[in-house]
Design a protein around this motif. Sequence first.
Motif, PDB file in Angstrom:
ATOM      1  N   ASP A  94      -0.755  -0.381  -5.425  1.00  0.00           N
ATOM      2  CA  ASP A  94      -1.317   0.960  -5.268  1.00  0.00           C
ATOM      3  C   ASP A  94      -1.639   1.257  -3.804  1.00  0.00           C
ATOM      4  OD1 ASP A  94      -1.134   1.139  -8.022  1.00  0.00           O
ATOM      5  OD2 ASP A  94      -3.286   0.874  -8.367  1.00  0.00           O
ATOM      6  N   LEU A  95      -2.297   0.303  -3.140  1.00  0.00           N
ATOM      7  CA  LEU A  95      -2.675   0.494  -1.745  1.00  0.00           C
ATOM      8  C   LEU A  95      -1.452   0.597  -0.838  1.00  0.00           C
ATOM      9  CD1 LEU A  95      -4.803   0.642   0.510  1.00  0.00           C
ATOM     10  CD2 LEU A  95      -4.735  -1.864   0.582  1.00  0.00           C
ATOM     11  N   SER A  96      -0.513  -0.316  -0.992  1.00  0.00           N
ATOM     12  CA  SER A  96       0.652  -0.301  -0.104  1.00  0.00           C
ATOM     13  C   SER A  96       1.509   0.944  -0.324  1.00  0.00           C
ATOM     14  CB  SER A  96       1.489  -1.579  -0.268  1.00  0.00           C
ATOM     15  OG  SER A  96       2.007  -1.691  -1.569  1.00  0.00           O
ATOM     16  N   THR A  97       1.594   1.420  -1.548  1.00  0.00           N
ATOM     17  CA  THR A  97       2.332   2.662  -1.815  1.00  0.00           C
ATOM     18  C   THR A  97       1.675   3.830  -1.085  1.00  0.00           C
ATOM     19  OG1 THR A  97       3.103   1.870  -3.963  1.00  0.00           O
ATOM     20  CG2 THR A  97       3.086   4.254  -3.627  1.00  0.00           C
ATOM     21  N   SER A  98       0.366   3.922  -1.173  1.00  0.00           N
ATOM     22  CA  SER A  98      -0.359   5.012  -0.518  1.00  0.00           C
ATOM     23  C   SER A  98      -0.239   4.929   1.001  1.00  0.00           C
ATOM     24  CB  SER A  98      -1.830   4.991  -0.920  1.00  0.00           C
ATOM     25  OG  SER A  98      -1.953   5.223  -2.297  1.00  0.00           O
ATOM     26  N   VAL A  99      -0.411   3.741   1.560  1.00  0.00           N
ATOM     27  CA  VAL A  99      -0.324   3.588   3.017  1.00  0.00           C
ATOM     28  C   VAL A  99       1.093   3.863   3.490  1.00  0.00           C
ATOM     29  CG1 VAL A  99      -0.504   1.940   4.935  1.00  0.00           C
ATOM     30  CG2 VAL A  99      -2.287   2.016   3.183  1.00  0.00           C
ATOM     31  N   ASN A 100       2.086   3.389   2.766  1.00  0.00           N
ATOM     32  CA  ASN A 100       3.473   3.650   3.155  1.00  0.00           C
ATOM     33  C   ASN A 100       3.787   5.138   3.132  1.00  0.00           C
ATOM     34  OD1 ASN A 100       4.145   0.993   3.693  1.00  0.00           O
ATOM     35  ND2 ASN A 100       4.793   0.601   1.595  1.00  0.00           N
TER      36      ASN A 100
END
Length: 112
Positions: A94-100
């Motif tokens: 979830d975090l990496s998708t949002s940051v990307n």
Amino acid sequence: MITTQMLKGVLEGCILQIINEEETYSYEITKKLEEYGLGEVSEGTIYPLMLRLQKNELVSSVLKESNSGPKRKYFNLTDKGIQELEQFKQNWTDLSTSVNKLIGGIKNEQKR
């Protein structure tokens, strides 16, 4: 290079994943973190973290003989540790998708 502050937030989950792959001991964990490109993580960081993982019942340990010195404490994930690892993986996704999306400009490009 990954900063220490960034690594602190994900180190526990990374360690749980390493232990999930195979029973291992603290020094070996530091070497695997380095092999995966996470830099040198001192044993002074690993040992207190391992104690906390044990206290929180995420890992169990057993002492085993070593070919090159004193007995080593080998770690395994508990059922609770497996659940924690699965939660970490979901949170990381979830975090990496949002940051990307943010740094990749996906939302900004949609506005244009």
